[in-house]
Design a protein around this motif. Structure first.
Motif, PDB file in Angstrom:
ATOM      1  N   LEU A 503       0.843  -1.196   0.000  1.00 54.73           N
ATOM      2  CA  LEU A 503       0.000   0.000   0.000  1.00 54.73           C
ATOM      3  C   LEU A 503       0.880   1.249   0.000  1.00 54.73           C
ATOM      4  O   LEU A 503       1.799   1.382   0.802  1.00 54.73           O
ATOM      5  CB  LEU A 503      -0.924   0.009   1.221  1.00 54.73           C
ATOM      6  N   GLY A 504       0.569   2.145  -0.871  1.00 56.67           N
ATOM      7  CA  GLY A 504       1.399   3.345  -0.988  1.00 56.67           C
ATOM      8  C   GLY A 504       2.218   3.244  -2.259  1.00 56.67           C
ATOM      9  O   GLY A 504       2.289   4.189  -3.038  1.00 56.67           O
ATOM     10  N   ILE A 505       2.820   2.062  -2.478  1.00 56.90           N
ATOM     11  CA  ILE A 505       3.490   1.828  -3.757  1.00 56.90           C
ATOM     12  C   ILE A 505       2.366   1.621  -4.785  1.00 56.90           C
ATOM     13  O   ILE A 505       2.367   2.184  -5.859  1.00 56.90           O
ATOM     14  CB  ILE A 505       4.420   0.601  -3.663  1.00 56.90           C
ATOM     15  N   PHE A 506       1.392   0.791  -4.417  1.00 59.82           N
ATOM     16  CA  PHE A 506       0.160   0.636  -5.186  1.00 59.82           C
ATOM     17  C   PHE A 506      -0.904   1.525  -4.525  1.00 59.82           C
ATOM     18  O   PHE A 506      -0.794   1.866  -3.350  1.00 59.82           O
ATOM     19  CB  PHE A 506      -0.292  -0.833  -5.198  1.00 59.82           C
ATOM     20  N   ASP A 507      -1.965   1.824  -5.276  1.00 59.29           N
ATOM     21  CA  ASP A 507      -2.938   2.800  -4.772  1.00 59.29           C
ATOM     22  C   ASP A 507      -4.260   2.188  -4.329  1.00 59.29           C
ATOM     23  O   ASP A 507      -5.006   2.809  -3.568  1.00 59.29           O
ATOM     24  CB  ASP A 507      -3.212   3.842  -5.868  1.00 59.29           C
ATOM     25  N   ASP A 508      -4.569   1.024  -4.865  1.00 59.06           N
ATOM     26  CA  ASP A 508      -5.849   0.359  -4.589  1.00 59.06           C
ATOM     27  C   ASP A 508      -5.596  -1.103  -4.289  1.00 59.06           C
ATOM     28  O   ASP A 508      -4.665  -1.686  -4.841  1.00 59.06           O
ATOM     29  CB  ASP A 508      -6.686   0.324  -5.876  1.00 59.06           C
ATOM     30  N   PHE A 509      -6.472  -1.689  -3.494  1.00 65.92           N
ATOM     31  CA  PHE A 509      -6.466  -3.153  -3.357  1.00 65.92           C
ATOM     32  C   PHE A 509      -7.668  -3.702  -4.121  1.00 65.92           C
ATOM     33  O   PHE A 509      -8.783  -3.173  -3.950  1.00 65.92           O
ATOM     34  CB  PHE A 509      -6.692  -3.582  -1.893  1.00 65.92           C
ATOM     35  N   TRP A 510      -7.472  -4.748  -4.909  1.00 65.93           N
ATOM     36  CA  TRP A 510      -8.647  -5.490  -5.354  1.00 65.93           C
ATOM     37  C   TRP A 510      -8.958  -6.439  -4.194  1.00 65.93           C
ATOM     38  O   TRP A 510      -8.209  -7.365  -3.908  1.00 65.93           O
ATOM     39  CB  TRP A 510      -8.389  -6.239  -6.663  1.00 65.93           C
ATOM     40  N   THR A 511     -10.047  -6.171  -3.508  1.00 66.91           N
ATOM     41  CA  THR A 511     -10.280  -6.764  -2.196  1.00 66.91           C
ATOM     42  C   THR A 511     -10.589  -8.257  -2.268  1.00 66.91           C
ATOM     43  O   THR A 511     -10.180  -9.024  -1.402  1.00 66.91           O
ATOM     44  CB  THR A 511     -11.428  -6.009  -1.496  1.00 66.91           C
ATOM     45  N   SER A 512     -11.337  -8.665  -3.294  1.00 64.23           N
ATOM     46  CA  SER A 512     -11.663 -10.086  -3.434  1.00 64.23           C
ATOM     47  C   SER A 512     -12.332 -10.325  -4.773  1.00 64.23           C
ATOM     48  O   SER A 512     -13.048  -9.454  -5.276  1.00 64.23           O
ATOM     49  CB  SER A 512     -12.620 -10.522  -2.318  1.00 64.23           C
ATOM     50  N   ASP A 513     -12.141 -11.523  -5.319  1.00 61.22           N
ATOM     51  CA  ASP A 513     -12.919 -11.898  -6.506  1.00 61.22           C
ATOM     52  C   ASP A 513     -14.351 -12.227  -6.119  1.00 61.22           C
ATOM     53  O   ASP A 513     -15.208 -12.376  -6.981  1.00 61.22           O
ATOM     54  CB  ASP A 513     -12.293 -13.123  -7.189  1.00 61.22           C
ATOM     55  N   ASN A 514     -14.577 -12.373  -4.847  1.00 66.58           N
ATOM     56  CA  ASN A 514     -15.945 -12.599  -4.388  1.00 66.58           C
ATOM     57  C   ASN A 514     -16.673 -11.260  -4.400  1.00 66.58           C
ATOM     58  O   ASN A 514     -16.432 -10.394  -3.565  1.00 66.58           O
ATOM     59  CB  ASN A 514     -15.935 -13.189  -2.975  1.00 66.58           C
ATOM     60  N   THR A 515     -17.560 -11.110  -5.387  1.00 71.30           N
ATOM     61  CA  THR A 515     -18.270  -9.835  -5.520  1.00 71.30           C
ATOM     62  C   THR A 515     -19.727  -9.966  -5.069  1.00 71.30           C
ATOM     63  O   THR A 515     -20.543  -9.092  -5.354  1.00 71.30           O
ATOM     64  CB  THR A 515     -18.219  -9.350  -6.980  1.00 71.30           C
ATOM     65  N   ASP A 516     -20.040 -11.067  -4.391  1.00 71.73           N
ATOM     66  CA  ASP A 516     -21.389 -11.209  -3.845  1.00 71.73           C
ATOM     67  C   ASP A 516     -21.570 -10.135  -2.760  1.00 71.73           C
ATOM     68  O   ASP A 516     -20.789 -10.065  -1.799  1.00 71.73           O
ATOM     69  CB  ASP A 516     -21.545 -12.603  -3.235  1.00 71.73           C
ATOM     70  N   ALA A 517     -22.596  -9.323  -2.917  1.00 69.62           N
ATOM     71  CA  ALA A 517     -22.737  -8.131  -2.064  1.00 69.62           C
ATOM     72  C   ALA A 517     -22.921  -8.476  -0.584  1.00 69.62           C
ATOM     73  O   ALA A 517     -22.537  -7.692   0.298  1.00 69.62           O
ATOM     74  CB  ALA A 517     -23.915  -7.299  -2.547  1.00 69.62           C
ATOM     75  N   MET A 536     -10.099   0.311  -0.769  1.00 69.56           N
ATOM     76  CA  MET A 536     -10.913  -0.916  -0.831  1.00 69.56           C
ATOM     77  C   MET A 536     -11.802  -0.903  -2.076  1.00 69.56           C
ATOM     78  O   MET A 536     -12.889  -0.336  -2.067  1.00 69.56           O
ATOM     79  CB  MET A 536     -11.770  -1.016   0.441  1.00 69.56           C
ATOM     80  N   ARG A 537     -11.328  -1.529  -3.149  1.00 72.75           N
ATOM     81  CA  ARG A 537     -12.124  -1.587  -4.375  1.00 72.75           C
ATOM     82  C   ARG A 537     -13.294  -2.549  -4.195  1.00 72.75           C
ATOM     83  O   ARG A 537     -13.122  -3.658  -3.688  1.00 72.75           O
ATOM     84  CB  ARG A 537     -11.276  -2.084  -5.536  1.00 72.75           C
ATOM     85  N   ALA A 538     -14.460  -2.120  -4.607  1.00 72.40           N
ATOM     86  CA  ALA A 538     -15.654  -2.956  -4.464  1.00 72.40           C
ATOM     87  C   ALA A 538     -16.521  -2.777  -5.706  1.00 72.40           C
ATOM     88  O   ALA A 538     -16.824  -1.650  -6.072  1.00 72.40           O
ATOM     89  CB  ALA A 538     -16.415  -2.529  -3.218  1.00 72.40           C
ATOM     90  N   TRP A 539     -16.857  -3.907  -6.347  1.00 65.25           N
ATOM     91  CA  TRP A 539     -17.652  -3.814  -7.577  1.00 65.25           C
ATOM     92  C   TRP A 539     -19.079  -4.304  -7.359  1.00 65.25           C
ATOM     93  O   TRP A 539     -19.332  -5.224  -6.581  1.00 65.25           O
ATOM     94  CB  TRP A 539     -17.117  -4.723  -8.685  1.00 65.25           C
ATOM     95  N   VAL A 540     -19.962  -3.728  -8.178  1.00 64.76           N
ATOM     96  CA  VAL A 540     -21.314  -4.267  -8.325  1.00 64.76           C
ATOM     97  C   VAL A 540     -21.245  -5.223  -9.506  1.00 64.76           C
ATOM     98  O   VAL A 540     -20.733  -4.854 -10.564  1.00 64.76           O
ATOM     99  CB  VAL A 540     -22.303  -3.127  -8.671  1.00 64.76           C
ATOM    100  N   THR A 541     -21.690  -6.456  -9.312  1.00 66.73           N
ATOM    101  CA  THR A 541     -21.640  -7.410 -10.441  1.00 66.73           C
ATOM    102  C   THR A 541     -23.004  -8.062 -10.656  1.00 66.73           C
ATOM    103  O   THR A 541     -23.950  -7.846  -9.884  1.00 66.73           O
ATOM    104  CB  THR A 541     -20.576  -8.504 -10.207  1.00 66.73           C
ATOM    105  N   ASP A 542     -23.064  -8.894 -11.702  1.00 65.49           N
ATOM    106  CA  ASP A 542     -24.347  -9.485 -12.101  1.00 65.49           C
ATOM    107  C   ASP A 542     -24.833 -10.561 -11.135  1.00 65.49           C
ATOM    108  O   ASP A 542     -24.044 -11.162 -10.413  1.00 65.49           O
ATOM    109  CB  ASP A 542     -24.205 -10.118 -13.498  1.00 65.49           C
ATOM    110  N   CYS A 543     -26.119 -10.792 -11.202  1.00 68.59           N
ATOM    111  CA  CYS A 543     -26.739 -11.883 -10.447  1.00 68.59           C
ATOM    112  C   CYS A 543     -27.409 -12.835 -11.409  1.00 68.59           C
ATOM    113  O   CYS A 543     -27.892 -12.389 -12.446  1.00 68.59           O
ATOM    114  CB  CYS A 543     -27.788 -11.329  -9.481  1.00 68.59           C
ATOM    115  N   PRO A 544     -27.533 -14.127 -11.096  1.00 69.91           N
ATOM    116  CA  PRO A 544     -26.961 -14.780  -9.928  1.00 69.91           C
ATOM    117  C   PRO A 544     -25.442 -14.594  -9.908  1.00 69.91           C
ATOM    118  O   PRO A 544     -24.789 -14.696 -10.941  1.00 69.91           O
ATOM    119  CB  PRO A 544     -27.314 -16.261 -10.120  1.00 69.91           C
ATOM    120  N   ASN A 545     -24.917 -14.357  -8.703  1.00 79.67           N
ATOM    121  CA  ASN A 545     -23.482 -14.149  -8.553  1.00 79.67           C
ATOM    122  C   ASN A 545     -22.732 -15.413  -8.981  1.00 79.67           C
ATOM    123  O   ASN A 545     -23.140 -16.518  -8.639  1.00 79.67           O
ATOM    124  CB  ASN A 545     -23.165 -13.800  -7.096  1.00 79.67           C
TER     125      ASN A 545
END
Ligand code: DGJ
Length: 693
Positions: A503-517, A536-545
């Motif tokens: 952190l600091g060298i990189f700017d964001d974390f991809w927090t998890s491939d689990n995008t289930d809300a 903390m990057r967080a995406w909205v993804t399609d359902c069914p997850n």
């Protein structure tokens, strides 16, 4: 001054705004811990107790609270350092040589200088005091001033002593798709070990310790330390036989050996550490504030669209352009092209290493897509996995010796790929040049750096576990000098590289491939204990997850992702008009509240209901937010009472709820609380509030 000392007694006191840490040098020259806890202003209060052996079975070295126990003498406890000298002697005996204090704008630093009594081997203990944040940073440097190699077999960055038994230890466990699963366990006799041996990533445990004395969010003693390193770490917690608890963290000694050459100095990764006498909330906020001010780069993080879940490897210019246009319509500010754009990358088994643009997918080159994205006034980001190569790739055909391997063994593939030996200068140059060319030749604002397998067949050196990671840090640091505006996202099969090293060298974390809300609420809650919301990057993804199979309403999915840096990973080309309308509104609202989310104080609020509400508050100056989630109604009509935090008791607040405006005093909202009831499953709400002038 945050560092005070009593020269006569050789005692040092490190004071932050509200905590103190004391240690000293005893009559035998040992660096002995004295205190860690609530602030004690005066160094004169401290004495160095004289230790006498109680029994031959409990040698003084065992019962002495050492700041940095080394291997040797009558020590059988966990040590921080084990070194072997050229003559085979593998015991360190140090003497105290003096100290130095360094003052910078950001911190005051105390350096305790130790040296082996027989070999010219220096050990410096570093204590940086970030007084305003109630934090310290401990680290250690070892220097070989002899004319022969010294082998470092173990190096932990420091030992901490907590003067209690029966503490609670918390960390996270997990695996791919389920990172950051918080657990709490009672510390009893024996040892707790958390570690990573995989080289690349840390889905299983995270490099930090939290020890508390039955603390809550807002009360009780909490002691913590977070290691500034990705990759192989180990942490040991031990309730000793002598009425206290020890904590150590640092480089993992598993398969590790550092050859310290004559004249060489090695600096072990730092431990960002602190004490909170008022529960976990203060701990998290101190770390968050520090990260915001001194680790993360300034500026708000953009709302991104990433096409991975929509197209996977089947990317092509025209479809990506369509996605970019739709992403713009929704309000995204950054378009990220994920895996599949390069080499013969049609699945997991080819392409990595061949970083040329795939002509059948992008017949007019990458710039066709990039200029469309730029014409839409969006930023452009791209995925890379620079540490890896597929066996079928041209790069591997040309340089089979660039991967980690043992000459007489077959190297394992995982996800169809090998790991490049990034400790080799020529491999580092290749990776740097590939990225530098990419960033120079194309108008790219964002790099998502992925890493999808652990290291195996490590070659003969046993220090690659550390130097592989260092090479990544060095390459990105160098790239940023030349391309200072490019943002870097740290991803390793999801959240495998979430730590204070990167952190600091990189700017964001991809927090998890689990995008289930819903799953994300647990992941994000645990993440927030140590790491800042802004990363903390967080995406909205399609359902069914794709992972959980769950179908969750769009509103809940957005609210869950809006708790961090919002991203969208849906196949937006399949969006209905209603999906587009909700998305537009949610993204608009996110942009409005973004300063509060990304830079506000974060509170994990208490739920008073038998229904499992998840309640969070964000507060920045006179503006705030409450996110409330009810994944499942269990006990009929039970609502919850949201007791807010951090408000001004005598000020009046206006809250904008879905049912209208509410006006209450800070005192009421913090003591009585706001009555809130959600109904059904996957219900959520976002309440914005303002302090009246
Ligand atoms: C793993 C990452 O976590 C995903 O987001 C995606 O980038 C894939 N790798 C691509 O291969």
């Amino acid at each position: 001054m945050s560092i005070a000392m009593n020269q006569k007694k050789d005692i040092f006191l490190l004071n932050t705004r509200s905590s103190s840490y004391a240690f000293g040098i005893d009559d035998q020259g040992l660096v002995r811990h004295l205190y860690w806890g609530e602030k004690i202003e005066s160094v004169e209060d401290f004495e160095m107790p004289v230790l006498t052996e109680v029994s031959t079975n409990d040698p003084v070295f065992e019962i002495t609270r050492e700041e940095f126990p080394v291997y040797g003498s009558l020590r059988y406890k966990e040590h921080c350092l084990k070194a072997a000298f050229a003559d085979g002697i593998r015991e360190v005996v140090y003497q105290y040589c003096g100290y130095e204090v360094i003052q910078t704008e950001m911190y005051e630093e105390l350096i305790i200088q130790l040296k082996d009594t027989c070999y010219d081997f220096a050990i410096n203990l570093h204590y940086k005091v970030y007084a305003d944040y109630d934090l310290m940073e401990r680290s250690v440097t070892v220097e070989n001033r002899t004319s022969e190699v010294i082998q470092i077999e173990k190096l932990h960055s420091g030992q901490f002593h907590i003067p209690y038994e029966g503490l609670n230890f918390s960390n996270v466990h997990g695996h791919w798709g389920a990172e950051q699963q918080r657990f709490v366990q009672k510390v009893s006799y024996g040892k707790i070990v958390i570690e990573n041996r995989r080289g690349i990533s840390t889905h299983n445990h995270n490099p930090y310790f939290i020890l508390d004395k039955d603390a809550t969010q807002t009360s009780g003693d909490v002691y913590f330390g977070a290691l500034k390193m990705s990759g192989n770490f180990s942490g040991v917690i031990e309730q000793t036989q002598y009425g206290e608890t020890l904590a150590q963290i640092g480089l993992n000694s598993h398969d590790f050996m550092l050859e310290l050459k004559p004249g060489e100095t090695f600096e072990a990764p730092g431990i960002l550490c602190g004490y909170s006498g008022s529960g976990f909330e203060t701990m998290s906020q101190n770390l968050h504030h520090f990260a915001l001010k001194h680790i993360l780069r300034e500026g708000f993080r953009p709302v991104l669209y990433n096409s991975w879940e929509a197209t996977e490897f089947k990317v092509n210019s025209q479809e990506q352009i369509k996605l970019a246009k739709k992403a713009k319509e929704i309000g995204a500010e950054l378009f990220v092209l994920d895996d599949g754009w390069f080499g013969e990358r049609h699945g997991i088994d080819n392409g990595l290493g061949d970083w040329y643009v795939n002509e059948s997918k992008f017949p007019n080159g990458l710039d066709e897509l990039i200029s469309e994205v730029k014409a839409l006034d969006m930023m452009f980001g791209i995925w890379v996995e620079p540490e890896m190569v597929n066996p079928k790739a041209q790069l591997y055909q040309e340089h089979p010796d660039w991967i980690y391997h043992f000459e007489t063994r077959t190297s394992d593939t995982s996800r169809g790929q090998y790991v490049l030996n990034l400790t080799k200068k020529e491999v580092q140059n290749f990776v740097y040049k590939m990225l530098d060319d990419l960033l120079t030749e194309h108008d790219i604002d964002y790099i998502k750096w992925d890493a999808n397998r652990p290291i195996s067949q490590t070659c003969l050196q046993k220090d690659i576990w550390y130097y592989h990671i260092k090479a990544i840090y060095d390459i990105v640091t160098e790239l940023k000098k030349k391309h200072p505006n490019v943002l870097f996202e740290a991803c390793a099969s999801g959240g495998g590289r979430t730590d204070y090293g990167i952190l600091g060298i990189f700017d964001d974390f991809w927090t998890s491939d689990n995008t289930d809300a819903y799953d994300r609420l647990y992941i994000q809650d645990a993440y927030s204990y140590i790491y800042p919301i802004k990363a903390m990057r967080a995406w909205v993804t399609d359902c069914p997850n794709f992972l959980s199979g769950r179908v969750i309403p769009m509103k809940f999915r957005y609210h869950s992702a809006m708790m961090g840096t919002l991203g969208i990973g849906c196949n937006i080309l399949k969006f209905t008009e209603e999906d587009v309308a909700i998305s537009k509104e949610m993204v608009r609202q996110y942009k409005e509240i973004r300063p509060i989310v990304q830079e506000g104080d974060f509170y994990r609020l208490e739920n008073s209901s038998a229904n499992q509400y998840f309640l969070y508050e964000y507060l920045k100056d006179d503006q705030g937010l409450i996110f409330a989630f009810l994944p499942q109604s269990k006990v009929g009509h039970r609502g919850t009472r949201v007791r807010m935090r951090g408000l001004e008791a005598d000020a009046m607040y206006t809250l904008l709820t879905e049912n209208g405006e509410i006006r209450k005093s800070g005192r009421y909202l913090m003591n009585h609380g706001l009555d809130l009831r959600l109904a059904g499953d996957y219900a959520s709400t976002l309440i914005q509030f303002t302090r009246e002038k």
